[in-house]
Design a protein around this motif. Structure first.
Motif, PDB file in Angstrom:
ATOM      1  N   PRO A  59     -74.202 -34.326   5.744  1.00 59.20           N
ATOM      2  CA  PRO A  59     -73.259 -35.396   5.405  1.00 59.20           C
ATOM      3  C   PRO A  59     -73.870 -36.394   4.431  1.00 59.20           C
ATOM      4  O   PRO A  59     -75.038 -36.765   4.547  1.00 59.20           O
ATOM      5  N   ALA A  60     -73.087 -36.790   3.439  1.00 58.79           N
ATOM      6  CA  ALA A  60     -73.521 -37.802   2.487  1.00 58.79           C
ATOM      7  C   ALA A  60     -73.363 -39.182   3.111  1.00 58.79           C
ATOM      8  O   ALA A  60     -72.727 -39.348   4.153  1.00 58.79           O
ATOM      9  N   ASP A  61     -73.946 -40.182   2.449  1.00 62.81           N
ATOM     10  CA  ASP A  61     -73.880 -41.548   2.978  1.00 62.81           C
ATOM     11  C   ASP A  61     -72.441 -42.029   3.137  1.00 62.81           C
ATOM     12  O   ASP A  61     -72.118 -42.729   4.073  1.00 62.81           O
ATOM     13  N   GLY A  62     -71.573 -41.620   2.198  1.00 63.73           N
ATOM     14  CA  GLY A  62     -70.188 -42.069   2.255  1.00 63.73           C
ATOM     15  C   GLY A  62     -69.263 -41.135   3.009  1.00 63.73           C
ATOM     16  O   GLY A  62     -68.057 -41.262   2.931  1.00 63.73           O
ATOM     17  N   ASP A  63     -69.848 -40.180   3.733  1.00 67.21           N
ATOM     18  CA  ASP A  63     -69.073 -39.182   4.458  1.00 67.21           C
ATOM     19  C   ASP A  63     -68.606 -39.763   5.787  1.00 67.21           C
ATOM     20  O   ASP A  63     -69.219 -39.543   6.826  1.00 67.21           O
ATOM     21  N   ILE A  64     -67.539 -40.537   5.748  1.00 68.08           N
ATOM     22  CA  ILE A  64     -67.073 -41.250   6.931  1.00 68.08           C
ATOM     23  C   ILE A  64     -65.827 -40.572   7.483  1.00 68.08           C
ATOM     24  O   ILE A  64     -64.820 -40.467   6.784  1.00 68.08           O
ATOM     25  N   PRO A  65     -65.867 -40.102   8.722  1.00 70.97           N
ATOM     26  CA  PRO A  65     -64.650 -39.509   9.291  1.00 70.97           C
ATOM     27  C   PRO A  65     -63.611 -40.590   9.585  1.00 70.97           C
ATOM     28  O   PRO A  65     -63.961 -41.723   9.902  1.00 70.97           O
ATOM     29  N   ILE A  66     -62.372 -40.217   9.475  1.00 65.83           N
ATOM     30  CA  ILE A  66     -61.284 -41.162   9.745  1.00 65.83           C
ATOM     31  C   ILE A  66     -60.889 -41.050  11.219  1.00 65.83           C
ATOM     32  O   ILE A  66     -60.667 -39.957  11.742  1.00 65.83           O
ATOM     33  N   VAL A  67     -60.809 -42.192  11.877  1.00 68.27           N
ATOM     34  CA  VAL A  67     -60.400 -42.219  13.268  1.00 68.27           C
ATOM     35  C   VAL A  67     -58.880 -42.135  13.333  1.00 68.27           C
ATOM     36  O   VAL A  67     -58.184 -42.840  12.624  1.00 68.27           O
ATOM     37  N   ASN A  68     -58.404 -41.230  14.160  1.00 64.00           N
ATOM     38  CA  ASN A  68     -56.956 -41.090  14.272  1.00 64.00           C
ATOM     39  C   ASN A  68     -56.553 -40.905  15.728  1.00 64.00           C
ATOM     40  O   ASN A  68     -57.383 -40.617  16.592  1.00 64.00           O
ATOM     41  N   ASP A  69     -55.294 -41.094  15.965  1.00 66.60           N
ATOM     42  CA  ASP A  69     -54.721 -40.913  17.290  1.00 66.60           C
ATOM     43  C   ASP A  69     -53.719 -39.772  17.186  1.00 66.60           C
ATOM     44  O   ASP A  69     -52.565 -39.978  16.823  1.00 66.60           O
ATOM     45  N   GLY A  70     -54.180 -38.549  17.459  1.00 62.73           N
ATOM     46  CA  GLY A  70     -53.326 -37.384  17.260  1.00 62.73           C
ATOM     47  C   GLY A  70     -53.075 -37.193  15.783  1.00 62.73           C
ATOM     48  O   GLY A  70     -54.007 -37.051  15.006  1.00 62.73           O
ATOM     49  N   ASP A  71     -51.829 -37.197  15.363  1.00 63.01           N
ATOM     50  CA  ASP A  71     -51.478 -37.053  13.952  1.00 63.01           C
ATOM     51  C   ASP A  71     -51.191 -38.397  13.287  1.00 63.01           C
ATOM     52  O   ASP A  71     -50.665 -38.451  12.188  1.00 63.01           O
ATOM     53  N   ARG A  72     -51.576 -39.496  13.947  1.00 62.97           N
ATOM     54  CA  ARG A  72     -51.307 -40.828  13.397  1.00 62.97           C
ATOM     55  C   ARG A  72     -52.622 -41.494  13.006  1.00 62.97           C
ATOM     56  O   ARG A  72     -53.547 -41.597  13.805  1.00 62.97           O
ATOM     57  N   LEU A  73     -52.719 -41.933  11.741  1.00 63.64           N
ATOM     58  CA  LEU A  73     -53.918 -42.622  11.278  1.00 63.64           C
ATOM     59  C   LEU A  73     -54.000 -44.020  11.868  1.00 63.64           C
ATOM     60  O   LEU A  73     -52.996 -44.721  11.978  1.00 63.64           O
ATOM     61  N   LEU A  74     -55.220 -44.406  12.244  1.00 59.52           N
ATOM     62  CA  LEU A  74     -55.429 -45.774  12.680  1.00 59.52           C
ATOM     63  C   LEU A  74     -55.817 -46.674  11.511  1.00 59.52           C
ATOM     64  O   LEU A  74     -55.824 -47.889  11.638  1.00 59.52           O
ATOM     65  N   VAL A  75     -56.169 -46.050  10.367  1.00 64.36           N
ATOM     66  CA  VAL A  75     -56.443 -46.804   9.143  1.00 64.36           C
ATOM     67  C   VAL A  75     -55.113 -47.165   8.496  1.00 64.36           C
ATOM     68  O   VAL A  75     -54.269 -46.295   8.284  1.00 64.36           O
ATOM     69  N   ARG A  76     -54.912 -48.434   8.165  1.00 64.97           N
ATOM     70  CA  ARG A  76     -53.620 -48.874   7.646  1.00 64.97           C
ATOM     71  C   ARG A  76     -53.642 -49.173   6.154  1.00 64.97           C
ATOM     72  O   ARG A  76     -52.601 -49.234   5.522  1.00 64.97           O
ATOM     73  N   GLU A  77     -54.842 -49.343   5.584  1.00 65.67           N
ATOM     74  CA  GLU A  77     -54.928 -49.683   4.168  1.00 65.67           C
ATOM     75  C   GLU A  77     -55.417 -48.485   3.362  1.00 65.67           C
ATOM     76  O   GLU A  77     -56.207 -47.688   3.840  1.00 65.67           O
ATOM     77  N   GLY A  78     -54.927 -48.360   2.132  1.00 69.15           N
ATOM     78  CA  GLY A  78     -55.351 -47.273   1.268  1.00 69.15           C
ATOM     79  C   GLY A  78     -54.337 -46.151   1.224  1.00 69.15           C
ATOM     80  O   GLY A  78     -53.229 -46.249   1.764  1.00 69.15           O
ATOM     81  N   SER A  79     -54.739 -45.047   0.568  1.00 69.34           N
ATOM     82  CA  SER A  79     -53.862 -43.888   0.408  1.00 69.34           C
ATOM     83  C   SER A  79     -54.645 -42.605   0.639  1.00 69.34           C
ATOM     84  O   SER A  79     -55.876 -42.583   0.572  1.00 69.34           O
ATOM     85  N   ILE A  80     -53.902 -41.530   0.883  1.00 67.83           N
ATOM     86  CA  ILE A  80     -54.488 -40.208   1.118  1.00 67.83           C
ATOM     87  C   ILE A  80     -54.353 -39.382  -0.156  1.00 67.83           C
ATOM     88  O   ILE A  80     -53.273 -39.319  -0.754  1.00 67.83           O
ATOM     89  N   TYR A  81     -55.465 -38.746  -0.565  1.00 69.72           N
ATOM     90  CA  TYR A  81     -55.497 -37.938  -1.782  1.00 69.72           C
ATOM     91  C   TYR A  81     -55.913 -36.507  -1.438  1.00 69.72           C
ATOM     92  O   TYR A  81     -56.713 -36.286  -0.514  1.00 69.72           O
ATOM     93  N   ASP A  82     -55.399 -35.539  -2.199  1.00 73.89           N
ATOM     94  CA  ASP A  82     -55.821 -34.156  -1.999  1.00 73.89           C
ATOM     95  C   ASP A  82     -57.066 -33.883  -2.840  1.00 73.89           C
ATOM     96  O   ASP A  82     -57.607 -34.777  -3.495  1.00 73.89           O
ATOM     97  N   SER A  83     -57.550 -32.625  -2.814  1.00 73.96           N
ATOM     98  CA  SER A  83     -58.785 -32.269  -3.512  1.00 73.96           C
ATOM     99  C   SER A  83     -58.655 -32.358  -5.032  1.00 73.96           C
ATOM    100  O   SER A  83     -59.655 -32.380  -5.739  1.00 73.96           O
ATOM    101  N   ASN A  84     -57.423 -32.420  -5.538  1.00 75.92           N
ATOM    102  CA  ASN A  84     -57.191 -32.575  -6.979  1.00 75.92           C
ATOM    103  C   ASN A  84     -57.025 -34.039  -7.381  1.00 75.92           C
ATOM    104  O   ASN A  84     -56.561 -34.330  -8.488  1.00 75.92           O
ATOM    105  N   GLN A  85     -57.383 -34.953  -6.457  1.00 74.93           N
ATOM    106  CA  GLN A  85     -57.286 -36.389  -6.701  1.00 74.93           C
ATOM    107  C   GLN A  85     -55.846 -36.860  -6.879  1.00 74.93           C
ATOM    108  O   GLN A  85     -55.580 -37.885  -7.500  1.00 74.93           O
TER     109      GLN A  85
END
Length: 201
Positions: free
Chosen positions: A142-168
């Motif tokens: 894992p890299a230094d910035g390799d931070i897993p996202i905490v979620n509750d089932g299929d619901r993100l607990l992170v509220r700020e930002g956006s989700i991007y695919d591998s093509n940015q």
């Protein structure tokens, strides 16, 4: 099929087919059926008990190309061995889990491929003619910035930002995001252009 179920129920390590010709010629769809229902993952020949263990692999590396391919390379400590490559979305890679086996019995010291699943960490072992594997060598971590996202089932607990695919490509905002809508893969979560986490699904 009943025989395969029986063998697995009593804990046998596998089956032998006679005649093998019927299996390899796919007689009455036999090969298709057992591959679909029973042999979905590659498997290794069981090691010979009490056989010597090969020397660990000296060093290796993992490179990711701009085209989405992964190149793995390593250097063996001894000759007359083959290599098994493992991959997982979890670090360190569990080489005892057959689901993580990606390539087996390689006779080369490098391989390039496009990942088909969610694996992002890789390990390699050397195996001798007795089927005994060396200790695994991790090819990346894992890299230094390799931070897993905490979620509750299929619901993100992170509220700020956006989700991007591998093509940015931006897919959705984190606020109210439903991960159930995402197909299997690896996704980045960014806030103000900075990656703050990774989703593995």
């Amino acid at each position: 099929l009943r025989q395969i179920y029986f063998c697995r129920q009593i804990g046998l390590n596998g089956q032998a087919y006679f005649r093998n010709e019927f299996l390899m010629n796919n007689t009455k769809g036999l090969f298709d059926e057992v591959r679909k229902s029973f042999y979905q993952h590659p498997a290794l020949v069981p090691p010979l008990p009490d056989a010597p263990q090969p020397a660990p692999i000296l060093h290796g590396q993992c490179e990711e190309t701009n085209t989405g391919e992964v190149k793995l390379s390593w250097q063996a400590a001894e000759r007359e061995v083959v290599f098994h490559v493992y991959g997982s979305s979890v670090y360190p890679v569990d080489t005892n889990d057959a689901h993580n086996l990606l390539f087996s019995s390689l006779r080369v010291d490098s391989i390039s491929f496009r990942p088909k699943g969610t694996e992002r960490y890789y390990a390699v072992t050397a195996a001798n003619r007795y089927g005994v594997e060396s200790m695994p060598l991790s090819l990346n971590s894992p890299a230094d910035g390799d931070i897993p996202i905490v979620n509750d089932g299929d619901r993100l607990l992170v509220r700020e930002g956006s989700i991007y695919d591998s093509n940015q490509q931006e897919l959705m905002a984190c606020e109210g995001a439903d991960l159930h809508d995402l197909s299997s893969g690896i996704y980045l979560v960014k806030k103000d252009g900075t990656t703050i986490g990774i989703i593995i699904k």
